[in-house]
Design a protein around this motif. Structure first.
Motif, short mmCIF file in Angstrom:
data_model
loop_
_atom_site.label_atom_id
_atom_site.label_comp_id
_atom_site.label_asym_id
_atom_site.label_seq_id
_atom_site.Cartn_x
_atom_site.Cartn_y
_atom_site.Cartn_z
N GLN A 456 -11.21 3.38 -49.90
CA GLN A 456 -11.53 3.84 -48.55
C GLN A 456 -12.39 5.11 -48.58
O GLN A 456 -13.32 5.28 -47.79
CB GLN A 456 -10.24 4.07 -47.76
CG GLN A 456 -9.49 2.78 -47.45
CD GLN A 456 -8.19 3.03 -46.73
OE1 GLN A 456 -7.78 4.20 -46.58
NE2 GLN A 456 -7.53 1.96 -46.30
N ASN A 459 -15.76 4.10 -49.66
CA ASN A 459 -16.41 3.33 -48.60
C ASN A 459 -16.98 4.24 -47.52
O ASN A 459 -18.06 3.97 -46.98
CB ASN A 459 -15.41 2.35 -48.00
CG ASN A 459 -16.07 1.37 -47.05
OD1 ASN A 459 -17.16 0.88 -47.31
ND2 ASN A 459 -15.40 1.08 -45.94
N THR A 460 -16.28 5.34 -47.21
CA THR A 460 -16.82 6.29 -46.23
C THR A 460 -18.09 6.95 -46.74
O THR A 460 -19.03 7.20 -45.97
CB THR A 460 -15.76 7.34 -45.91
OG1 THR A 460 -15.37 8.00 -47.13
CG2 THR A 460 -14.53 6.70 -45.26
N ILE A 462 -20.21 5.55 -48.77
CA ILE A 462 -21.25 4.52 -48.65
C ILE A 462 -21.71 4.40 -47.21
O ILE A 462 -22.91 4.25 -46.92
CB ILE A 462 -20.73 3.19 -49.19
CG1 ILE A 462 -20.46 3.29 -50.71
CG2 ILE A 462 -21.72 2.06 -48.92
CD1 ILE A 462 -19.79 2.07 -51.30
N GLN A 463 -20.78 4.44 -46.27
CA GLN A 463 -21.14 4.34 -44.86
C GLN A 463 -22.02 5.52 -44.42
O GLN A 463 -22.97 5.37 -43.67
CB GLN A 463 -19.88 4.26 -44.00
CG GLN A 463 -19.11 2.97 -44.16
CD GLN A 463 -17.82 2.97 -43.36
OE1 GLN A 463 -17.47 3.99 -42.72
NE2 GLN A 463 -17.10 1.86 -43.41
N TRP A 464 -21.69 6.74 -44.91
CA TRP A 464 -22.48 7.93 -44.58
C TRP A 464 -23.89 7.81 -45.16
O TRP A 464 -24.88 8.14 -44.52
CB TRP A 464 -21.78 9.18 -45.11
CG TRP A 464 -22.47 10.46 -44.77
CD1 TRP A 464 -23.29 11.20 -45.57
CD2 TRP A 464 -22.39 11.16 -43.54
NE1 TRP A 464 -23.74 12.31 -44.92
CE2 TRP A 464 -23.20 12.31 -43.65
CE3 TRP A 464 -21.73 10.92 -42.32
CZ2 TRP A 464 -23.34 13.23 -42.61
CZ3 TRP A 464 -21.88 11.84 -41.30
CH2 TRP A 464 -22.68 12.97 -41.44
N ASP A 465 -23.96 7.30 -46.37
CA ASP A 465 -25.27 7.09 -47.00
C ASP A 465 -26.06 6.02 -46.26
O ASP A 465 -27.26 6.14 -46.07
CB ASP A 465 -25.06 6.72 -48.46
CG ASP A 465 -26.38 6.56 -49.21
OD1 ASP A 465 -27.41 7.06 -48.73
OD2 ASP A 465 -26.38 5.90 -50.28
N THR A 466 -25.36 4.93 -45.86
CA THR A 466 -26.05 3.83 -45.18
C THR A 466 -26.52 4.24 -43.79
O THR A 466 -27.62 3.88 -43.36
CB THR A 466 -25.11 2.62 -45.08
OG1 THR A 466 -24.68 2.25 -46.38
CG2 THR A 466 -25.82 1.43 -44.42
N ALA A 467 -25.70 5.02 -43.10
CA ALA A 467 -26.01 5.37 -41.71
C ALA A 467 -27.06 6.47 -41.60
O ALA A 467 -27.96 6.41 -40.75
CB ALA A 467 -24.74 5.76 -40.97
N SER A 499 -13.68 10.43 -44.85
CA SER A 499 -14.39 10.63 -43.60
C SER A 499 -13.39 10.84 -42.48
O SER A 499 -12.39 10.13 -42.39
CB SER A 499 -15.29 9.42 -43.31
OG SER A 499 -15.91 9.57 -42.05
N GLY A 502 -16.00 9.77 -38.74
CA GLY A 502 -17.33 9.42 -39.17
C GLY A 502 -18.07 10.53 -39.88
O GLY A 502 -19.27 10.38 -40.14
N GLY A 621 -28.11 2.30 -40.68
CA GLY A 621 -27.90 0.91 -41.10
C GLY A 621 -28.90 0.44 -42.11
O GLY A 621 -28.83 -0.70 -42.56
#
Length: 647
Positions: A456, A459-460, A462-467, A499, A502, A621
């Protein structure tokens, strides 16, 4: 090859043929005969069959014990053996006397155990000719039995009964029934005891079996190519023994008409031949009335095939005509019959039955053995004889549906048992597989539970990098650049905690030399609004080893432009970020150019830090493309030597 013994007898003698019967051949091993001496022929003074060796020898000479030469060549010693057993008690029955003579003959010839076939004479059976409407073959056994019960005066229910459909056409089927009484059957078994009877066949019917197997091919070979086959016209078979003559009209091996007439044993010479010719002519007249009969032009007489010679004429003149016909050569009778039939336009062919089998030596009066050889030839093909009182024709047994049902139930139960056993084994195997999979599932679930927090957290990131196109390590580096240096502050713990709403969150713990150093730490992180700190403030240390306070805080990173990451970086790091990477190629340049045309560029001074995402805005994204800053050549930092020379 199987060894089979065939025997028969009449009122004067017993006969046997021992042969090896194979699939395509019959090999005769021995043949023999012996005269039967009954009570009225015994010596009244002594009560014996023969009172001296001379009388015994005379009896053997009269009866004529015929044998084939044995393989060992002991023919003289075999003929010296007595074929008639001495009986101390002359008052024995006729059946016992025949049995004693037969056993003595077989014992003297050393006949081993073999399958036994018995040829029954016409006197031992009752023959009826019956007409029936044509029905299915399986219905004839019951029809014949019921008809014989009504028309026969001697037949009783349960007695041996067999039948033979005769050759014919038209709306009716003529059937010849043959039956014998239980007394006759018992007498036959008594005569052949202790041997066991395998078949009891009608002697006249056995002639047709012999004709079908051997004579038909032999006669066809004798004719020229233009001759009509023997199975296209009827012929008559004549076979003579001591006290009876068998006459059979057949076509193609199928009986059309059959009759047997008695002849007195003492009748011989011309009287005997005249009687035979009269009966043959009478039989021909009856056969002509048969609806399917054609004129009979050939008669086959079983006997020798040789032609009469002058020596035979001389020997026939010297022959004692007072002896019974069974002890005389059948040449004179056959010759006389042949001459009389020739005047009526009928051809008589003499046929030696031993010419159709493998036999060593010559047999005297071979016609006597024709029925026995016919029975042996019938066994050659392993088929049912025409008449067999031991194994008569029977109505086929109706199917036993109960047995079928039981068999089906048994099969179903066996199938169900096998299915249950297979299912049990398969179920056990599946259970083992399920247990193994459950164990793997539990292991994977435990692994997932243990790794879930770390997953988890990652994954946060990765989400910060992706967003937003910002690597968490860039955030970490930015924090470390804002923290005051030692000895004012030392960091005891700095970790990414995931995170929160977010936003990346970091946990930091450390010690400061004074509260002013803590304030500078707090001010460096929050002054530009890039970070938010949640902390309880510094805590005073009693023994801090040169540090007065300690603190623990949670830092939350705020969303900000990429240019904001550059201001705290050293100039050397900024230059490294602007350098073209080693894997840069033409396609990357084109992709960067297209991206620059479609997306607004960020000034070079605001390019991203060590993530190498420079000169572009990042759409949430998507993964931003790495570009280089054109037109400017990387500057080289002055070294200490250069600085000293400049001064």
């Amino acid at each position: 090859m199987s060894r089979i013994l065939a025997i028969d007898w009449d009122s004067k003698e017993v006969r046997f043929v021992l042969a090896q019967v194979g699939k395509n051949a019959v090999r005769v091993e021995k043949t023999g005969s012996a005269a039967i001496v009954f009570e009225d022929e015994l010596s009244e003074e002594t009560g014996l069959i023969a009172s001296s060796e001379e009388e015994l020898a005379a009896t053997q000479e009269t009866g004529g014990s015929d044998r084939t030469e044995s393989a060992s060549g002991n023919d003289e010693s075999a003929q010296g053996d007595s074929a008639v057993e001495r009986v101390k008690n002359p008052k024995v029955s006729r059946v016992e006397r025949i049995g004693q003579t037969l056993r003595a003959l077989l014992k003297s010839e050393r006949i081993p155990s073999a399958k036994l076939l018995v040829g029954a004479s016409r006197a031992n059976v009752e023959v009826l000719q019956l007409d029936f409407p044509k029905v299915d073959e399986q219905d004839y056994p019951d029809l014949v039995r019921n008809r014989v019960l009504t028309e026969s005066t001697t037949y009783l229910e349960g007695q041996p009964l067999d039948f033979l459909p005769l050759l014919g056409s038209g709306p009716t089927q003529r059937v010849m029934s043959v039956s014998t009484s239980r007394t006759q059957l018992s007498d036959i078994k008594t005569i052949v005891s202790p041997r066991r009877v395998a078949r009891i066949e009608l002697r006249a019917a056995a002639l047709v079996e012999f004709f079908r197997d051997s004579l038909q091919t032999t006669v066809t070979d004798e004719e020229d190519d233009s001759a009509e086959p023997t199975d296209s016209f009827p012929v008559m078979l004549v076979q003579e023994v001591c006290d009876e003559v068998n006459l059979v009209v057949c076509r193609g091996g199928d009986i059309m008409y059959l009759r047997t007439f008695r002849v007195p044993p003492e009748l011989a010479g011309m009287e005997r031949s005249d009687r035979l010719v009269a009966e043959i002519v009478r039989t021909l007249a009856v056969a002509v009335d048969h609806p399917d009969s054609a004129p009979i032009e050939q008669i086959y007489f079983f006997g020798k095939e040789d032609v009469k010679s002058e020596s035979d004429e001389e020997s026939s003149d010297d022959q004692d005509t007072s002896l019974p016909a069974s002890t005389q050569n059948d040449f004179d009778t056959t010759q006389a019959i042949q001459e009389q039939l020739a005047r009526q336009g009928i051809s008589l062919v003499r046929f030696n039955p031993f010419s159709s089998v493998v036999s060593e030596g010559e047999v005297e009066r071979p016609g006597r053995f024709a029925p026995l050889l016919g029975m042996l030839l019938a066994e050659q093909e392993q088929r049912q004889p025409l008449i067999d009182l031991i194994h008569p024709r029977k109505k086929p047994t109706p199917p036993n549906y109960i047995l079928y049902l039981v068999a089906i139930i048994f099969f179903v139960l066996c199938l169900a048992g096998y299915g249950w056993y297979w299912s049990r084994e398969e179920l056990a195997s599946q259970k083992k597989e399920i247990a193994k999979l459950e164990k793997q599932r539990d292991q994977l679930a435990s692994f997932i539970r243990n790794e879930q927090p770390l997953y988890q957290i990652l994954n946060t990131a990765i989400q910060w990098d992706t967003a937003y196109g910002v690597v968490v390590l860039d955030e970490l580096r930015d924090i470390t650049l804002r923290v005051p240096k030692a000895p004012e502050l030392i960091v005891t713990r700095l970790a990414y905690s995931g995170s929160v709403r977010g936003r990346p969150a970091f946990i930091i713990s450390g010690k400061v030399a004074s509260s002013a150093a803590y304030q500078r730490f707090y001010q460096n992180l929050t002054s530009d609004g890039s970070h938010t700190i949640q902390t309880a403030g510094p805590k005073k240390l009693t023994s801090g080893g040169g540090f007065s306070h300690e603190f623990s805080a949670q830092i939350f990173c705020q969303r900000r432009p990429m240019a904001a990451y550059w201001k705290n970086l050293p100039v050397s790091v900024q230059q490294i970020s602007n350098m073209k990477p080693e894997f840069y190629d033409f396609q990357t340049s084109r992709a960067a150019g297209r991206s620059a045309q479609t997306k607004p560029q960020v000034p070079a001074s605001g390019s991203a830090p060590g993530s190498m995402r420079t000169g572009q805005n990042v759409v949430p994204g998507t993964i931003p493309q790495r570009t280089t800053v054109p037109a400017t050549k990387p500057q080289t930092l002055p070294t200490p030597q250069a600085k000293s020379q400049g001064k």
